[in-house]
Design an enzyme around this catalytic site. Structure first.
Site, PDB file in Angstrom:
ATOM      1  N   ASP A 187       0.796  -1.232   0.000  1.00 47.12           N
ATOM      2  CA  ASP A 187       0.000   0.000   0.000  1.00 47.12           C
ATOM      3  C   ASP A 187       0.827   1.280   0.000  1.00 47.12           C
ATOM      4  O   ASP A 187       0.294   2.376  -0.192  1.00 47.12           O
ATOM      5  CB  ASP A 187      -0.972   0.006   1.199  1.00 47.12           C
ATOM      6  CG  ASP A 187      -0.262  -0.174   2.541  1.00 47.12           C
ATOM      7  OD1 ASP A 187       0.836   0.373   2.744  1.00 47.12           O
ATOM      8  OD2 ASP A 187      -0.822  -0.886   3.417  1.00 47.12           O
ATOM      9  N   HIS A 202       7.074  -7.226  -1.021  1.00 50.55           N
ATOM     10  CA  HIS A 202       6.027  -7.738  -1.912  1.00 50.55           C
ATOM     11  C   HIS A 202       5.645  -6.698  -2.964  1.00 50.55           C
ATOM     12  O   HIS A 202       4.628  -6.836  -3.630  1.00 50.55           O
ATOM     13  CB  HIS A 202       4.791  -8.173  -1.117  1.00 50.55           C
ATOM     14  CG  HIS A 202       5.048  -9.389  -0.262  1.00 50.55           C
ATOM     15  ND1 HIS A 202       4.193  -9.833   0.721  1.00 50.55           N
ATOM     16  CD2 HIS A 202       6.091 -10.268  -0.265  1.00 50.55           C
ATOM     17  CE1 HIS A 202       4.687 -10.929   1.297  1.00 50.55           C
ATOM     18  NE2 HIS A 202       5.845 -11.196   0.729  1.00 50.55           N
TER      19      HIS A 202
END
Ligand code: OAD
Length: 293
Positions: free
Chosen positions: A117, A134
């Site tokens: 995010d 990630h």
């Protein structure tokens, strides 16, 4: 295990003091839980399903190279939906407290996040000491491997209202989602479940090295279900590294704490506990001689 900040302070302070006397860096490993209080659904929570045609998909089915190859537009529809959720979210007190920890610890600070995010960086976390293992949902790259990352924003703007229009056409990807160099589809800059970590994109070796020589490991808001985070925990534990775990639910990391000579499990939310951790860290550093590197 502690659920009351007042009772935890002494245990935390003594663990931090011992940790800072060790050489190595202070590692903060974060997962979806740290962003839950910013309104971003956790990965394995019930909110994660996404509908394509008449079928509901779980994130673990959509976040794969196989799904992208079979239905690129549907997978992009889901990522655009997630991207917009992330773009609208704001960093919370836990993200901000970690930025302050970075300022206090300087070169001894390292943040390893599983979150795509981008909220740590948006809060001000130092880019050179923030490993996004990630990826970051705000970027795209060529699915055939042409070099470089590009921001997603201009592409996302092509679909202002509803990424669901992409989901309705599972196979067709708009022309703007093609690599300019080789015409292969552009893909989100994330690590998918059927892919492997590497160093250039995901800092695999650097993360392992840092874990093996860490002075302290703080694990915040993760189930610890993926490979590299598990390795980070194991490598740190093997070296006798003090461990702090923050999570409302017990998990494999908190079980390690219970069986470890040097660990504290702070049961509760990141937004409550990370500021407490920062306060204790600040107190220990204020009272300490210059820390070993
Ligand atoms: P999960 O969704 O598996 O777990 C979220 C964790 O956050 C759980 O342990 C919750 O108990 C905890 N949690 C919930 N609210 C919290 C709060 N307010 N404060 C602190 N903790 C809270 O997410 P991750 O463990 O991050 O990987 O998942 C790791 C990886 O699984 C993801 O990065 C993704 C997925 O596989 C890839 O896509 C490669």
């Amino acid at each position: 295990m502690f659920s009351d900040p007042a009772h935890s302070a002494a245990a935390l302070a003594s663990l931090l003091k011992a940790a800072l006397a060790r050489p190595g860096r202070c590692l903060f490993l974060t997962g979806a839980g740290i962003s839950a209080e910013s309104g971003i659904p956790t990965f394995r929570g019930p909110e994660g399903y996404w509908r394509v045609g008449s079928r509901n998909f779980h994130p673990q089915e959509l976040a794969t190279r196989a799904a992208f190859e079979a239905m690129p537009a549907a997978v992009w529809g889901w990522y655009l939906h997630r991207y917009r959720t992330c773009a609208q979210a704001q960093p919370n007190p836990a993200h901000h407290a970690l930025v302050q920890a970075a300022q206090l610890l300087g070169e001894r600070f390292l943040l390893i996040t599983q979150n795509v995010d981008g909220l740590h960086l948006r809060a001000g976390s130092p880019a050179d000491r923030t490993y996004e293992i990630h990826g970051n949902i705000a970027y795209v790259r060529c699915s055939a491997g042409c070099a470089g990352l590009a921001p997603l924003a201009p592409l996302a703007d092509l679909f202002p209202a509803q990424p669901a229009t992409l989901a309705a056409q599972p196979g067709e990807l708009p022309a703007a989602f093609q690599c300019r160099a080789c015409r292969a589809p552009l893909r989100p800059h994330v690590l998918w479940f059927d892919e492997f970590y590497d160093e250039p994109l995901f800092r695999f070796e650097s993360s392992r090295r840092a874990a093996a020589s860490a002075a302290l490991l703080v694990v915040i808001g993760t189930t610890g279900n993926t490979n590299l985070p598990q390795q980070i925990g194991e490598l740190a534990a093997r070296s006798g590294c003090p461990l702090v775990v923050i999570n409302p639910e017990p998990n494999p990391f908190s079980e390690w704490v219970e069986s470890s000579a040097s660990g504290v499990y702070l049961e509760g939310r990141a937004g409550d506990w990370v500021p407490v951790l920062l306060r204790e860290l600040s107190g220990v550093l204020a009272g300490a001689a210059p820390a070993a590197r």
